[in-house]
Design a protein around this motif. Sequence first.
Motif, PDB file in Angstrom:
ATOM      1  N   PHE A 176       0.790  -1.232   0.003  1.00 55.98           N
ATOM      2  CA  PHE A 176      -0.239   0.008   0.007  1.00 55.98           C
ATOM      3  C   PHE A 176       0.796   1.170  -0.069  1.00 55.98           C
ATOM      4  N   TRP A 177       2.240   1.251   0.443  1.00 59.41           N
ATOM      5  CA  TRP A 177       2.955   2.162   0.228  1.00 59.41           C
ATOM      6  C   TRP A 177       2.803   2.809  -1.141  1.00 59.41           C
ATOM      7  N   GLY A 178       3.432   2.018  -2.162  1.00 57.49           N
ATOM      8  CA  GLY A 178       3.326   2.320  -3.330  1.00 57.49           C
ATOM      9  C   GLY A 178       1.929   2.603  -4.141  1.00 57.49           C
ATOM     10  N   TYR A 179       0.961   1.987  -3.804  1.00 56.59           N
ATOM     11  CA  TYR A 179      -0.325   1.941  -3.990  1.00 56.59           C
ATOM     12  C   TYR A 179      -0.894   3.284  -3.653  1.00 56.59           C
ATOM     13  N   LEU A 180      -0.545   4.091  -2.631  1.00 52.91           N
ATOM     14  CA  LEU A 180      -0.998   4.903  -2.048  1.00 52.91           C
ATOM     15  C   LEU A 180      -0.654   6.130  -2.959  1.00 52.91           C
ATOM     16  N   LEU A 181       0.614   6.161  -3.248  1.00 57.68           N
ATOM     17  CA  LEU A 181       1.264   7.113  -4.011  1.00 57.68           C
ATOM     18  C   LEU A 181       0.753   7.671  -5.664  1.00 57.68           C
ATOM     19  N   THR A 182       0.303   6.433  -6.146  1.00 55.12           N
ATOM     20  CA  THR A 182      -0.307   6.744  -7.735  1.00 55.12           C
ATOM     21  C   THR A 182      -1.373   6.847  -7.754  1.00 55.12           C
ATOM     22  N   GLN A 183      -2.445   6.982  -6.678  1.00 50.57           N
ATOM     23  CA  GLN A 183      -3.929   6.977  -6.897  1.00 50.57           C
ATOM     24  C   GLN A 183      -4.060   8.398  -7.543  1.00 50.57           C
ATOM     25  N   ILE A 184      -3.922   9.538  -6.973  1.00 50.35           N
ATOM     26  CA  ILE A 184      -4.050  10.935  -7.610  1.00 50.35           C
ATOM     27  C   ILE A 184      -3.497  11.009  -8.679  1.00 50.35           C
ATOM     28  N   ALA A 185      -2.064  10.770  -8.683  1.00 49.76           N
ATOM     29  CA  ALA A 185      -1.158  10.965  -9.951  1.00 49.76           C
ATOM     30  C   ALA A 185      -1.570  10.045 -11.143  1.00 49.76           C
ATOM     31  N   GLY A 186      -2.172   8.866 -10.778  1.00 54.08           N
ATOM     32  CA  GLY A 186      -2.917   8.124 -11.986  1.00 54.08           C
ATOM     33  C   GLY A 186      -4.135   8.519 -12.332  1.00 54.08           C
ATOM     34  N   GLY A 187      -4.870   9.231 -11.667  1.00 55.13           N
ATOM     35  CA  GLY A 187      -6.157  10.072 -12.015  1.00 55.13           C
ATOM     36  C   GLY A 187      -5.845  11.243 -12.900  1.00 55.13           C
ATOM     37  N   ILE A 188      -4.874  12.120 -12.576  1.00 53.87           N
ATOM     38  CA  ILE A 188      -4.332  13.063 -13.324  1.00 53.87           C
ATOM     39  C   ILE A 188      -3.769  12.806 -14.857  1.00 53.87           C
ATOM     40  N   TRP A 189      -2.954  11.787 -14.545  1.00 54.50           N
ATOM     41  CA  TRP A 189      -2.384  11.172 -15.892  1.00 54.50           C
ATOM     42  C   TRP A 189      -3.561  10.351 -17.033  1.00 54.50           C
ATOM     43  N   ALA A 190      -4.586   9.802 -16.299  1.00 52.77           N
ATOM     44  CA  ALA A 190      -5.555   9.165 -17.097  1.00 52.77           C
ATOM     45  C   ALA A 190      -6.513  10.306 -17.791  1.00 52.77           C
ATOM     46  N   ASP A 191      -6.615  11.332 -16.889  1.00 54.73           N
ATOM     47  CA  ASP A 191      -7.724  12.212 -17.566  1.00 54.73           C
ATOM     48  C   ASP A 191      -7.291  13.146 -18.610  1.00 54.73           C
ATOM     49  N   THR A 192      -5.858  13.150 -18.332  1.00 52.26           N
ATOM     50  CA  THR A 192      -5.061  14.217 -19.019  1.00 52.26           C
ATOM     51  C   THR A 192      -4.566  13.482 -20.552  1.00 52.26           C
ATOM     52  N   VAL A 193      -3.892  12.198 -20.475  1.00 48.88           N
ATOM     53  CA  VAL A 193      -3.362  11.681 -21.677  1.00 48.88           C
ATOM     54  C   VAL A 193      -3.987  10.410 -21.944  1.00 48.88           C
ATOM     55  N   GLY A 194      -5.041   9.994 -21.173  1.00 46.02           N
ATOM     56  CA  GLY A 194      -5.987   8.811 -21.720  1.00 46.02           C
ATOM     57  C   GLY A 194      -5.554   7.783 -20.981  1.00 46.02           C
TER      58      GLY A 194
END
Length: 531
Positions: A156-174
């Motif tokens: 969950f340490w890594g899982y926590l880091l990419t939640q918001i970043a993954g959402g921003i990335w998905a909404d902007t680059v697909g």
Amino acid sequence: MNTSRALLYSFTDPTFRPLKSPPDISSPKRRPREGLNFRVRLHNHRGCVSRVSVRNSGRGETGKVYADVKSEPYEILKSVPESVKLEEDALDDVVLDSTMPWWEEFPKRWVIVILCFSAFLLCNMDRVNMSIAILPMSAENNWNPATVGLIQSSFFWGYLLTQIAGGIWADTVGGKKVLGFGVIWWSIATILTPVAAKVGLPFLLVVRAFMGIGEGVAMPAMNNILSKWVPVSERSRSLAFVYSGMYLGSVTGLAFSPFLIHEFGWPSVFYSFGSLGTVWFAAWLSKAHSSPLDDPQLRPAEKKLIFANSFSKEPVETIPWRLILSKAPVWALIVSHFCHNWGTFILLTWMPTYYNQVLKFNLTESGLFCVLPWLTMAFSANLGGWIADTLVSKGLSVTTVRKIMQSIGFLGPAFFLTQLSHIDSPAVAVLCMACSQGTDAFSQSGLYSNHQDIAPRYSGVLLGLSNTAGVLAGVFGTAATGYILQHGKSSSLAFIAAGKTNSEVYYTILEENQQNSFKNFLGCQSGPSHF
């Protein structure tokens, strides 16, 4: 080049005359007519240009049709030109296309849904294998329960880091790029797990955190891509089906891990499960698109259905953080997600240990009995999705449907988990666990569908925000459970998982009360918004 003009037709038929309005039969006088003048210009591939003009003066019942023709020399060949052959071949293709097999006529949006389902199947297969493999690993390395809890929570340490970043990335680059990256990343980390465990505990913790980084982007990316592909009328069942992939992934991982460990040793679980990600990635690259706008093979009828029942599919350039974070329903989703994941992740990681140490099942039995709750969740999630979409189609508001589904998803697990401390029969304990997880799966048509309801364009970011809170629940809940089991008693596990009841009910009510005001602010009533 030759040019000629020919009189094709001269007419006196009164019916040819254009009528601007119906004749006035009450007046003996004839209404004046307006003249008719138009031209048609025709081209063909052989260099011939034709122009047809019709003239009518409007003063009488006569008119003339002329044709102006320009032609270039054209050599008549004895054989059929290649261009004509190509046109004939194209016509043959059209005929074949009308009789294409059913799998090529399968809706493309559901191809995307099935691929997302497969990704989530692999996601939980690679995640839960540790909950089985940790038993022989801890025996081999003499790890105490606190160390086991640390290893389980390191994901969950890594899982926590990419939640918001993954959402921003998905909404902007697909979503296609982000989900593809996530699957490859966590598959490599899964394969490297046995190597890291043999090197040392710190390396194992790092690799498990790296695996969490890959899986952390999966849910925001999936939410983003489905918000663009799936119309509102199919939202609940599509999300329920995708999330049921996680449950079936748990079933597959828990069922096959004991067999692989027994036959080939615990490292085989990580090698075999991790290698499946490359197969999925190849299919994803060839079949998936981030948006219907990116798919050149999407049929016009399906594209019309998708866009008629959904909102803007344009890529997001900026995230309105102030607007998002200023809304009470967003915070209600965040807290509700925390409460939901508190119980879910504890059961996901500690259920085999509970069966092994409390109910005294052996390793194989622990894995097999862990399958039943997840099978129940897979069935209940799809049942809840079907019920939710049916209620929406019958006119019940989306907000009311989400309330009903989430109430079942919160109160059901709380009831069944609190019964475990009063039960001595292993069979009844397994039944309670199955009922708890089965009712929990109704949340897929409640909490997990609500992100797309209130913020379809920013659903990836919103899910990243709420799931960050859910991950914190996994980190603290899993680690705290290991500490309590070391210093307390195993029956405390049920109360740890069920202790969320009061806060869940409170924030469910908060979400319900605030939902309508949020929609009114966004110009919506009971359906999705343009947030």
